[in-house]
Write a protein that holds these residues in place. Structure first.
Motif, short mmCIF file in Angstrom:
data_model
loop_
_atom_site.label_atom_id
_atom_site.label_comp_id
_atom_site.label_asym_id
_atom_site.label_seq_id
_atom_site.Cartn_x
_atom_site.Cartn_y
_atom_site.Cartn_z
N HIS A 259 0.87 -1.18 0.00
CA HIS A 259 0.00 0.00 0.00
C HIS A 259 0.91 1.24 0.00
O HIS A 259 1.59 1.51 0.99
CB HIS A 259 -0.91 0.02 1.24
CG HIS A 259 -1.80 -1.18 1.37
ND1 HIS A 259 -3.01 -1.29 0.71
CD2 HIS A 259 -1.64 -2.33 2.06
CE1 HIS A 259 -3.56 -2.45 1.01
NE2 HIS A 259 -2.75 -3.11 1.82
N THR A 260 0.91 1.96 -1.11
CA THR A 260 1.66 3.20 -1.20
C THR A 260 0.70 4.35 -1.45
O THR A 260 -0.51 4.16 -1.59
CB THR A 260 2.71 3.12 -2.33
OG1 THR A 260 2.03 3.00 -3.59
CG2 THR A 260 3.61 1.91 -2.15
N SER A 261 1.27 5.54 -1.54
CA SER A 261 0.44 6.71 -1.79
C SER A 261 -0.19 6.68 -3.18
O SER A 261 -1.21 7.32 -3.42
CB SER A 261 1.28 7.99 -1.62
OG SER A 261 2.39 7.96 -2.51
N GLY A 262 0.42 5.92 -4.09
CA GLY A 262 -0.08 5.88 -5.45
C GLY A 262 -1.04 4.75 -5.73
O GLY A 262 -2.02 4.93 -6.47
N VAL A 263 -0.80 3.59 -5.14
CA VAL A 263 -1.59 2.41 -5.51
C VAL A 263 -1.48 1.36 -4.42
O VAL A 263 -0.56 1.38 -3.59
CB VAL A 263 -1.09 1.85 -6.86
CG1 VAL A 263 0.26 1.17 -6.69
CG2 VAL A 263 -2.10 0.90 -7.47
N ARG A 305 3.16 -0.83 4.23
CA ARG A 305 2.43 0.43 4.10
C ARG A 305 3.41 1.60 4.03
O ARG A 305 4.41 1.63 4.75
CB ARG A 305 1.48 0.65 5.29
CG ARG A 305 0.39 -0.39 5.42
CD ARG A 305 -0.47 -0.10 6.64
NE ARG A 305 -1.54 -1.07 6.80
CZ ARG A 305 -2.72 -0.98 6.23
NH1 ARG A 305 -3.00 0.07 5.47
NH2 ARG A 305 -3.65 -1.91 6.40
N GLU A 306 3.10 2.53 3.16
CA GLU A 306 3.87 3.77 3.08
C GLU A 306 3.24 4.79 4.02
O GLU A 306 2.07 5.13 3.89
CB GLU A 306 3.89 4.31 1.65
CG GLU A 306 4.75 5.55 1.49
CD GLU A 306 4.75 6.08 0.08
OE1 GLU A 306 5.55 6.97 -0.23
OE2 GLU A 306 3.92 5.62 -0.73
N GLU A 307 4.02 5.26 5.00
CA GLU A 307 3.51 6.21 5.99
C GLU A 307 4.27 7.53 5.89
O GLU A 307 5.44 7.56 5.51
CB GLU A 307 3.63 5.62 7.40
CG GLU A 307 2.75 4.41 7.63
CD GLU A 307 2.66 4.03 9.08
OE1 GLU A 307 3.47 4.56 9.88
OE2 GLU A 307 1.78 3.22 9.45
N ARG A 308 3.56 8.58 6.27
CA ARG A 308 4.14 9.92 6.26
C ARG A 308 3.92 10.59 7.61
O ARG A 308 3.07 10.18 8.40
CB ARG A 308 3.50 10.78 5.15
CG ARG A 308 3.77 10.26 3.75
CD ARG A 308 3.14 11.16 2.70
NE ARG A 308 3.42 10.68 1.36
CZ ARG A 308 4.51 11.00 0.67
NH1 ARG A 308 5.41 11.80 1.20
NH2 ARG A 308 4.69 10.51 -0.55
N MET A 309 4.70 11.61 7.85
CA MET A 309 4.59 12.35 9.10
C MET A 309 3.33 13.21 9.09
O MET A 309 3.11 13.98 8.15
CB MET A 309 5.82 13.25 9.30
CG MET A 309 5.84 14.00 10.62
SD MET A 309 7.22 15.18 10.70
CE MET A 309 8.61 14.08 10.54
N PRO A 310 2.48 13.13 10.13
CA PRO A 310 1.29 13.99 10.18
C PRO A 310 1.67 15.46 10.29
O PRO A 310 2.75 15.81 10.80
CB PRO A 310 0.56 13.51 11.45
CG PRO A 310 1.11 12.15 11.72
CD PRO A 310 2.52 12.17 11.24
N ILE A 311 0.77 16.33 9.84
CA ILE A 311 1.06 17.77 9.83
C ILE A 311 1.25 18.32 11.23
O ILE A 311 2.12 19.17 11.45
CB ILE A 311 -0.08 18.53 9.08
CG1 ILE A 311 0.23 20.02 9.00
CG2 ILE A 311 -1.42 18.26 9.72
CD1 ILE A 311 1.46 20.37 8.21
N PHE A 312 0.46 17.82 12.21
CA PHE A 312 0.61 18.35 13.57
C PHE A 312 1.94 17.91 14.19
O PHE A 312 2.54 18.65 14.97
CB PHE A 312 -0.57 17.90 14.45
CG PHE A 312 -0.70 16.43 14.64
CD1 PHE A 312 -0.01 15.77 15.65
CD2 PHE A 312 -1.54 15.69 13.82
CE1 PHE A 312 -0.12 14.41 15.83
CE2 PHE A 312 -1.66 14.32 13.99
CZ PHE A 312 -0.94 13.68 14.99
#
Length: 359
Positions: A259-263, A305-312
């Motif tokens: 599971h990535t941000s694209g597909v 899974r591709e994870e990113r840092m939340p904005i907060f």
């Protein structure tokens, strides 16, 4: 009464002020303070930019669970070139349940075993990537994130090498098998359907030229195709001068949900252990000459899974950087100023004492 209450409230609010302002007439500036301020702002700008790049980046998170899918079929896609004519070799799959999957879906094309210049360049790049994957596992995350973006979308260039020699056979295609252990093998003779068991028809080729199972695996995958994904055996080349050579690849297939941000895609990774030996019954080395790819499926499934840092989180880290630099720089500025004052005072006291002694 209302005015008095307003004044009292205003005075109370002023007393709670944690950020008192000092009149500019009481503030003394210095060249040292200005230099420190300039350094602090440059450092803040650099750390803010680096933190922004960290916020834009992503990382892969791995989770493991039991695979409960036993009913679906597994696709095996293969592209392998053997250094023998197509009339002399045959390929099929025999699984653990005793079922023989015929190789009707596979194609046999006569080709030259010598790769084209374009393929040679591709193999060099592919071997470099495989070496880096073995040394640095984090590179796999980069390949996961770059998958489905067009990189390495055509893993096997077409053979543009003009040669009269077509003494090799390219076996390629795809086979659907049950999700049980089995082995895909290439050996002498064409596979035949036999009620008593599994067999290859070989009498017609015994008196021909010596056989050679040198081979090159251009592509081998399990499950769905994922553009950009590089499999462990892609680009593998085995050259031998022995006739009775047995090549074995022991593969463990791991179902993977990416599971990535694209597909999002269901794929299958695998690990492999290689073994090769000469079959010589006189020396106690038994077996069947050929290429055997024995596979088994892992009971565990991997979720990537591709994870990113939340904005907060990014804002909290940014505030921490700015506040920490201000606090630390202010503390260092006061400490350095205090040390400078002590040194200057000692120098002045020494100079005054020397004047008194001289007088």
């Amino acid at each position: 009464m209302r005015r008095l209450s307003r004044r009292n409230t205003l005075n109370l609010v002023k007393e709670l002020d944690a950020f008192p302002k000092v009149p500019e007439s009481y503030v003394k500036t210095s060249a040292f303070g200005g230099t420190v301020t300039l350094i602090v702002f440059i450092l803040m700008a650099l750390l803010t930019i680096s933190e922004f790049f960290v916020y834009q980046d992503s990382w892969m998170k791995y989770e493991y669970e039991v695979d409960t899918d036993f009913t679906s079929q597994l696709k095996i896609k293969i592209d392998i070139t053997v250094a023998m004519k197509c009339t002399r070799v045959g390929a099929d799959v025999l699984d653990l349940s005793g079922s023989v999957i015929a190789s009707k879906e596979l194609k046999y094309d006569p080709v030259s075993f010598e790769p084209s210049p374009q393929k040679k360049m591709w193999y060099q790049v592919l071997h470099q990537i495989q070496d880096r994957l073995n040394e640095e596992r984090s590179l796999q995350d980069v390949l996961f994130k770059s998958a489905l973006k067009g990189h390495f979308s055509d893993p096997v260039p077409q053979n543009d090498y003009a040669s009269d020699s077509q003494s090799a056979c390219r076996i390629h295609g795809q086979i659907y098998v049950s999700k049980v252990a089995g082995n895909f093998h290439i050996t002498l003779g064409k596979p035949i359907e036999n009620i008593r068991g599994h067999a290859h028809f070989v009498p017609l080729i015994k008196n021909e030229a010596p056989f050679n199972f040198s081979h090159r695996i251009d592509y081998l995958s399990f499950g769905n195709d994922v553009p950009g994904h590089i499999n462990p055996l892609d680009g593998t080349e085995k050259i031998t001068l022995e006739q009775h050579m047995l090549f074995q690849y022991f593969i463990t297939v791991v179902p993977t949900k990416l599971h990535t941000s694209g597909v999002s895609v269901n794929m299958h990774q695998f690990s492999v252990t290689e073994q090769e030996r000469v079959v010589n019954k006189e020396k106690g080395s038994h077996g069947v000459t050929g290429i055997f790819i024995k596979y088994k499926l892992s009971p565990l499934m991997v979720r990537v899974r591709e994870e990113r840092m939340p904005i907060f989180t990014f804002l909290v880290r940014l505030c921490g950087i700015i506040g920490g630099i201000f606090s630390t720089s202010g503390l260092l500025h006061k400490l350095i100023g205090y040390l400078v004052d002590i040194i200057c005072c000692r120098i002045r006291l020494g100079a005054d004492q020397s004047k008194e002694d001289s007088s």
